[in-house]
Structure formats: structure tokens, C-alpha cells
Motif scaffolding. Structure first.
Motif, PDB file in Angstrom:
ATOM      1  N   SER A 105       0.922  -1.286   0.209  1.00 50.60           N
ATOM      2  CA  SER A 105       0.019  -0.023   0.045  1.00 50.60           C
ATOM      3  C   SER A 105       0.836   1.413  -0.084  1.00 50.60           C
ATOM      4  N   CYS A 106       2.340   1.150   0.094  1.00 45.77           N
ATOM      5  CA  CYS A 106       3.134   2.214   0.135  1.00 45.77           C
ATOM      6  C   CYS A 106       4.476   1.817  -0.326  1.00 45.77           C
ATOM      7  N   SER A 107       5.337   2.734  -0.795  1.00 50.85           N
ATOM      8  CA  SER A 107       6.801   2.418  -0.945  1.00 50.85           C
ATOM      9  C   SER A 107       7.674   2.460   0.185  1.00 50.85           C
ATOM     10  N   CYS A 108       7.297   3.148   1.226  1.00 48.37           N
ATOM     11  CA  CYS A 108       8.202   3.259   2.384  1.00 48.37           C
ATOM     12  C   CYS A 108       8.216   2.168   3.480  1.00 48.37           C
ATOM     13  N   CYS A 109       7.733   1.158   3.204  1.00 52.73           N
ATOM     14  CA  CYS A 109       7.513   0.211   4.280  1.00 52.73           C
ATOM     15  C   CYS A 109       7.886  -0.942   3.672  1.00 52.73           C
ATOM     16  N   THR A 110       8.363  -1.991   4.342  1.00 51.90           N
ATOM     17  CA  THR A 110       8.702  -3.738   3.963  1.00 51.90           C
ATOM     18  C   THR A 110       7.513  -4.087   4.441  1.00 51.90           C
TER      19      THR A 110
HETATM   20 ZN   LIG Z   1       4.916   2.919   4.241  1.00 51.97          ZN
END
Ligand SMILES: [Zn+2]
Length: 116
Positions: free
Chosen positions: A96-101
Motif C-alpha cells: 500500500s506504500c513504497s516506504c515500508c517493507t
Molecule cells: Zn510505508
């Protein structure tokens, strides 16, 4: 992102060992699994974040933390712990985002984040 035990405890990552334990016991007798799980928990609610109590609660997966997802489970007619959707794998999950693993059952998502 740091998650602590205050506030929304449902989002805590502390129950990951429980979810991995339950996953590892899919196919076993629910009464045995349940009594083993209860023995190591301070409260029983987290069991039922993963294991549906009835037909209406059955879900293919659930969110256990900011970016940690696990398979949804249920107890079948023979009292065996089962997966709601055994075909669902980490390769099917969309971040749902690019910042988290993002992880599914502890395994990193295969697909990259997409805005499409
Ligand atoms: Zn994230």
C-alpha cells in the motif's frame, strides 16, 4: 516505524510469534492448538484476530501491524485449523506504500508498490 505497547495494542507486533505458531499448526486439532496457544498468552483476543469465530468472520488475510499481513484461519467441520484461502501467497499481495517493507506470513511481498 516504531510500534509500542501503548495505545492501539491491536497494531502491536508482539503477537507475530503467535501468528507464526498458529500457521505452523494448520491441519492439527483445534482444541490442542488452542490450549497450547492460551498457555503462552496474556490474553486470548489475538488468537481471534487470526482465527475466525464464525462464518461471517472468515477472511483470506488480516493486518497484524503497519505492514505485516497474515493468512486468515478458521476451524473446519472436523475441528482442524484451516486456511480461509490456501492459494493466497505473498506473491499475490499488493503493497500500500513504497516506504515500508510489507510482509505476508513473515515473507516480503514480491510485487513493488504501484500507483496504477
Ligand atoms: Zn510505508
Amino acid at each position: 516505524m516504531h510500534l509500542n505497547n501503548q495505545g492501539d495494542s491491536r497494531r502491536g507486533l508482539d503477537y507475530t510469534p503467535l501468528f507464526k505458531f498458529l500457521l505452523s499448526r494448520v491441519g492439527d486439532d483445534w482444541d490442542v492448538i488452542y490450549s497450547e496457544a492460551v498457555a503462552r498468552l496474556d490474553k486470548i483476543e489475538p488468537i481471534f484476530w487470526m482465527v475466525a469465530k464464525n462464518e461471517a468472520e472468515k477472511k483470506p488475510f488480516f493486518r497484524a501491524g503497519e505492514s505485516a499481513f497474515f493468512s486468515g484461519l478458521f476451524v473446519d467441520a472436523e475441528n482442524k485449523l484451516s486456511m480461509v484461502d490456501p492459494n493466497l501467497g505473498f506473491e499475490d499481495m499488493e503493497p500500500s506504500c513504497s516506504c515500508c517493507t510489507h510482509t505476508f506470513n513473515g515473507i516480503k511481498f514480491l510485487r513493488p508498490f504501484s500507483t496504477n
